[in-house]
Write an enzyme that holds these catalytic residues in place. Structure first.
Site, PDB file in Angstrom:
ATOM      1  N   LYS A  13      28.063  48.218  58.810  1.00  0.00           N
ATOM      2  CA  LYS A  13      28.789  48.279  57.536  1.00  0.00           C
ATOM      3  C   LYS A  13      28.270  47.235  56.539  1.00  0.00           C
ATOM      4  CE  LYS A  13      32.911  47.407  59.271  1.00  0.00           C
ATOM      5  NZ  LYS A  13      32.689  47.242  60.720  1.00  0.00           N
ATOM      6  N   ARG A  87      41.982  47.060  58.032  1.00  0.00           N
ATOM      7  CA  ARG A  87      41.787  47.106  59.481  1.00  0.00           C
ATOM      8  C   ARG A  87      42.972  47.730  60.204  1.00  0.00           C
ATOM      9  NH1 ARG A  87      36.997  43.920  59.640  1.00  0.00           N
ATOM     10  NH2 ARG A  87      36.734  43.001  61.664  1.00  0.00           N
ATOM     11  N   ARG A 126      22.769  40.108  67.561  1.00  0.00           N
ATOM     12  CA  ARG A 126      22.855  39.833  66.116  1.00  0.00           C
ATOM     13  C   ARG A 126      22.741  38.322  65.861  1.00  0.00           C
ATOM     14  NH1 ARG A 126      27.676  42.363  62.601  1.00  0.00           N
ATOM     15  NH2 ARG A 126      29.025  41.027  63.833  1.00  0.00           N
ATOM     16  N   ARG A 159      27.094  34.280  65.616  1.00  0.00           N
ATOM     17  CA  ARG A 159      28.522  34.142  65.344  1.00  0.00           C
ATOM     18  C   ARG A 159      29.267  33.885  66.643  1.00  0.00           C
ATOM     19  NH1 ARG A 159      30.454  39.081  61.609  1.00  0.00           N
ATOM     20  NH2 ARG A 159      32.182  38.987  63.082  1.00  0.00           N
ATOM     21  N   ARG A 170      37.242  43.017  70.422  1.00  0.00           N
ATOM     22  CA  ARG A 170      37.213  43.484  69.027  1.00  0.00           C
ATOM     23  C   ARG A 170      37.172  45.012  68.987  1.00  0.00           C
ATOM     24  NH1 ARG A 170      32.175  40.417  66.957  1.00  0.00           N
ATOM     25  NH2 ARG A 170      32.481  41.526  64.997  1.00  0.00           N
TER      26      ARG A 170
HETATM   27  P1  AMP Z   1      33.957  40.986  60.620  1.00  0.00           P
HETATM   28  O1  AMP Z   1      33.124  39.991  59.909  1.00  0.00           O
HETATM   29  O2  AMP Z   1      34.378  42.118  59.726  1.00  0.00           O
HETATM   30  O3  AMP Z   1      33.333  41.457  61.907  1.00  0.00           O
HETATM   31  O4  AMP Z   1      35.318  40.256  61.032  1.00  0.00           O
HETATM   32  C1  AMP Z   1      35.300  39.150  61.914  1.00  0.00           C
HETATM   33  C2  AMP Z   1      36.722  38.790  62.291  1.00  0.00           C
HETATM   34  O5  AMP Z   1      37.450  38.385  61.102  1.00  0.00           O
HETATM   35  C3  AMP Z   1      37.546  39.910  62.884  1.00  0.00           C
HETATM   36  O6  AMP Z   1      37.333  40.057  64.290  1.00  0.00           O
HETATM   37  C4  AMP Z   1      38.960  39.454  62.565  1.00  0.00           C
HETATM   38  O7  AMP Z   1      39.345  38.407  63.430  1.00  0.00           O
HETATM   39  C5  AMP Z   1      38.795  38.847  61.168  1.00  0.00           C
HETATM   40  N1  AMP Z   1      38.983  39.845  60.095  1.00  0.00           N
HETATM   41  C6  AMP Z   1      38.034  40.346  59.247  1.00  0.00           C
HETATM   42  N2  AMP Z   1      38.571  41.230  58.395  1.00  0.00           N
HETATM   43  C7  AMP Z   1      39.886  41.291  58.712  1.00  0.00           C
HETATM   44  C8  AMP Z   1      40.976  42.047  58.200  1.00  0.00           C
HETATM   45  N3  AMP Z   1      40.832  42.927  57.202  1.00  0.00           N
HETATM   46  N4  AMP Z   1      42.188  41.853  58.778  1.00  0.00           N
HETATM   47  C9  AMP Z   1      42.378  40.983  59.782  1.00  0.00           C
HETATM   48  N5  AMP Z   1      41.390  40.255  60.320  1.00  0.00           N
HETATM   49  C10 AMP Z   1      40.151  40.407  59.799  1.00  0.00           C
END
Ligand code: AMP
Length: 217
Positions: A13, A87, A126, A159, A170
């Site tokens: 994404k 989410r 990654r 990360r 996740r």
């Molecule tokens: P991402 O960078 O999108 O993979 O997100 C990494 C982490 O950030 C996720 O596993 C969640 O812990 C948190 N996170 C990101 N976006 C959201 C969201 N819209 N709502 C809640 N937690 C989020």
């Protein structure tokens, strides 16, 4: 044009949202990056956020609502791409209400559909550049020189939540909480499914076509 980008962790994404931002003038709003920036500040809020993100759990709705509503109030971007949001159904409601308050509406929910077997390999391999944010994959998109960013030669980093164990959680959270959002947008006729297993340029071309965007808008 307001678009949300949905798909499991590691589906690409962020990469596609970056391409849309560069090629078609979309403002790329990535909730994960905003949350990581708050964590990096070392604030009390950042510490609270990290207690969720480190374990692959969703950050509570009040934090996400404030982030999204703050952004919506302050922006005058004509093309916005939300990446990593909504989410869950509660967040989809926050977005709907926020846009309605501005007399606007969501145009499309893009769902990057991908074979889940390849996800864990994408995630554990990654790496990112802490300086410029460029994302690499040690297998599919390796840097020219091992462990170092092509652009600024900074040492690449992994990360904290990109381990196999946290990724498994996740994915579970995605299946339980985010898949209902796909169903919601399917019912409201906003959902467009994109084949996420194609090559990066092919996916990008497909997305631009379905959105009907050309140039910077
Ligand atoms: P991402 O960078 O999108 O993979 O997100 C990494 C982490 O950030 C996720 O596993 C969640 O812990 C948190 N996170 C990101 N976006 C959201 C969201 N819209 N709502 C809640 N937690 C989020």
């Amino acid at each position: 044009m307001i678009v949300v980008f949905l798909g499991p962790p590691g589906s690409g994404k962020g990469t596609q949202a970056d391409i849309l931002a560069e090629g078609h003038g979309f403002f790329h709003f990535d909730t994960g990056s905003h949350l990581r920036a708050e964590i990096a500040c070392g604030s009390e809020l950042g510490q609270r956020i990290a207690s969720f993100t480190d374990h692959g759990n969703l950050v509570p709705i009040e934090i996400i609502s404030e982030l999204i509503n703050g952004f919506l109030k302050g922006t005058n971007a004509k093309r916005i791409m939300f990446d990593g949001f909504p989410r869950n159904l509660e967040q989809a409601q926050v977005l709907g209400d926020g846009l309605k308050g501005l007399g606007d509406d969501l145009d499309f929910a893009l769902y990057l559909e991908i074979n889940e077997d390849s996800l864990v390999q994408r995630i554990v391999n990654r790496r990112f550049c802490p300086e410029c944010g460029e994302i690499y994959n040690l297998v599919f998109q390796a840097p020219k020189q091992a462990g170092v960013c092509d652009t600024d030669q900074a040492k690449l980093t992994q990360r904290i939540d990109d381990t196999e164990e946290v990724f498994t959680h996740r994915l579970k959270v995605y299946l339980e909480q985010t898949v209902p959002v796909l169903d919601y947008y399917r019912k409201t006729r906003k959902l467009i499914t994109i084949d996420g297993d194609a090559d990066i340029t092919g996916i990008a071309a497909n997305i631009a076509k379905v959105l009907g965007v050309q140039g910077h808008g």
